[in-house]
Write a protein that holds these residues in place. Structure first.
Motif, short mmCIF file in Angstrom:
data_model
loop_
_atom_site.label_atom_id
_atom_site.label_comp_id
_atom_site.label_asym_id
_atom_site.label_seq_id
_atom_site.Cartn_x
_atom_site.Cartn_y
_atom_site.Cartn_z
N GLN A 1 -38.74 23.89 -35.39
CA GLN A 1 -39.01 22.45 -35.33
C GLN A 1 -37.80 21.72 -34.75
O GLN A 1 -36.68 21.85 -35.25
N PRO A 2 -37.97 20.96 -33.65
CA PRO A 2 -36.83 20.26 -33.05
C PRO A 2 -36.31 19.14 -33.94
O PRO A 2 -37.06 18.55 -34.72
N LYS A 3 -35.03 18.86 -33.82
CA LYS A 3 -34.42 17.78 -34.60
C LYS A 3 -34.80 16.43 -34.00
O LYS A 3 -35.02 16.30 -32.81
N SER A 4 -34.87 15.43 -34.88
CA SER A 4 -35.19 14.08 -34.42
C SER A 4 -34.00 13.48 -33.68
O SER A 4 -32.87 13.97 -33.78
N VAL A 5 -34.26 12.40 -32.96
CA VAL A 5 -33.20 11.70 -32.25
C VAL A 5 -32.14 11.20 -33.22
O VAL A 5 -30.94 11.28 -32.96
N ASP A 6 -32.59 10.67 -34.38
CA ASP A 6 -31.65 10.17 -35.38
C ASP A 6 -30.78 11.29 -35.93
O ASP A 6 -29.57 11.11 -36.12
N ASP A 7 -31.38 12.46 -36.19
CA ASP A 7 -30.61 13.59 -36.69
C ASP A 7 -29.56 14.03 -35.67
O ASP A 7 -28.42 14.35 -36.02
N LEU A 8 -29.95 14.06 -34.41
CA LEU A 8 -29.02 14.45 -33.36
C LEU A 8 -27.89 13.44 -33.23
O LEU A 8 -26.73 13.81 -32.99
N ALA B 1 -30.62 -1.86 -43.02
CA ALA B 1 -30.64 -0.87 -44.09
C ALA B 1 -32.06 -0.44 -44.40
O ALA B 1 -32.34 0.75 -44.60
N GLU B 2 -32.98 -1.42 -44.45
CA GLU B 2 -34.37 -1.10 -44.74
C GLU B 2 -34.98 -0.25 -43.64
O GLU B 2 -35.69 0.71 -43.89
N GLU B 3 -34.68 -0.61 -42.37
CA GLU B 3 -35.23 0.15 -41.24
C GLU B 3 -34.72 1.58 -41.25
O GLU B 3 -35.48 2.52 -41.05
N ASN B 4 -33.41 1.76 -41.47
CA ASN B 4 -32.85 3.10 -41.50
C ASN B 4 -33.36 3.89 -42.69
O ASN B 4 -33.58 5.10 -42.59
N GLN B 5 -33.55 3.21 -43.83
CA GLN B 5 -34.07 3.90 -45.00
C GLN B 5 -35.49 4.37 -44.76
O GLN B 5 -35.86 5.49 -45.12
N ASN B 6 -36.31 3.52 -44.13
CA ASN B 6 -37.69 3.91 -43.82
C ASN B 6 -37.73 5.09 -42.85
O ASN B 6 -38.52 6.02 -43.00
N THR B 7 -36.82 5.06 -41.85
CA THR B 7 -36.75 6.15 -40.88
C THR B 7 -36.36 7.45 -41.56
O THR B 7 -36.95 8.50 -41.31
N SER B 8 -35.36 7.37 -42.46
CA SER B 8 -34.90 8.57 -43.16
C SER B 8 -36.00 9.14 -44.04
O SER B 8 -36.19 10.35 -44.12
N THR B 9 -36.75 8.24 -44.72
CA THR B 9 -37.83 8.70 -45.59
C THR B 9 -38.92 9.40 -44.79
O THR B 9 -39.43 10.45 -45.19
#
Length: 287
Positions: free
Chosen positions: A153-160, A130-138
């Motif tokens: 601007q291209p989308k990130s891997v996580d967004d895709l 949860a912390e890792e994903n929250q940091n990535t999202s931030t």
């Protein structure tokens, strides 16, 4: 002569212990039961340890018959003729022999809900994920804000990845993607509410669960069972009332959100439930 025989016997016992550990590890590797204790990524270290134990054990056994003074005395000027108590030696060597004997005598046991009751369960995802994903999202939001004027601007891997999950007809949670999908569900819950999902795990109920509630649970392992965590997704439906802890089920339903102890977590409104056989390897390995 008596001292020589005593030291030779000590070396022989040590060699037998090392060979015993070699045989135990070899048995676990051949049977595949080694993954009940460690994650597959740790197997190269186990192979190395098995070979090392075999070499050292063989050397010790061969040296036990050596009569060379250089092998028996350190020539340091001190008197080493006093022998240790036989009972003391027996106790010391028993510490090493016990795990070897029990390893061969008793079957390997898969962990069950009794472990969950002692360690507790993470409903949704592990705190680390949860912390890792929250940091990535931030970080991604900060990047998006700084480039908001750039439509190219291209989308990130996580967004895709999230977009692919949202566009899929049904989210099927596999063992390989279990940790990843669970993390995205928790950190982007509002986007996934109403989406159909299929999840497999074993049944576990906390003491304060209602009759129609259960956690579809899995054990996650990073290196070995010592760092084991229990992850679960809350599921609600009349179908769960007659289920018992440790039964394996495949649940299909709609993602919802609920509040538990003041925290918003994902939950599943069950539309269908099927009892399934426990997988041969029930753990989720985190890489």
């Amino acid at each position: 002569m008596e001292q020589s025989d005593h030291l030779g016997f000590q070396k022989f016992i040590r060699g037998i212990i090392l060979v015993g550990f070699t045989m135990l590890l070899f048995k676990l590797i051949i049977s595949g039961d080694i993954t009940n204790f460690i994650a597959p990524k740790m197997l190269p270290f186990i192979y190395f340890a098995t070979g090392t134990f075999l070499i050292l054990g063989t050397i010790q056994i061969f040296r036990s018959d050596s009569k060379k003074d250089i092998d028996l005395f350190c020539d340091c000027g001190l008197d080493h003729t006093a022998k240790s108590s036989p009972i003391k030696s027996l106790l010391i060597y028993s510490i090493f022999l016990f795990p070897i004997l029990t390893g061969f005598m008793f079957p390997e046991v898969i962990l069950d809900s009794s472990i969950v009751a002692k360690r507790g369960i993470n409903l949704g995802t592990s705190s680390v994920a949860a912390e890792e994903n929250q940091n990535t999202s931030t970080q991604e939001k900060s990047t998006d804000e700084s480039t908001a004027t750039d439509d190219t601007q291209p989308k990130s891997v996580d967004d895709l990845y999230i977009e692919g999950l949202l566009n899929s007809e049904k989210i099927v949670v596999t063992d390989v993607e279990y940790q990843k999908i669970s993390g995205y569900l928790e950190t982007n819950l509002d986007e996934f509410v109403g989406k159909e999902i299929e999840l497999t795990g074993f049944v576990y109920r906390e003491p304060d669960f209602t009759q129609d509630q259960m956690a579809v649970s899995r054990f996650t392992v990073s290196c070995c069972v010592a760092d084991l965590q229990v992850m679960g997704t809350l599921a609600t439906g009349d179908e769960v009332k007659n289920l018992k802890n440790d039964e394996w089920v495949k649940v299909t339903g709609v993602i919802e959100k609920t509040d538990r102890n003041g925290v918003t977590i994902p939950s599943i409104g069950i539309s269908s439930l099927e009892k399934v056989e426990a997988p041969s390897d029930p753990y989720i390995y985190i890489y």
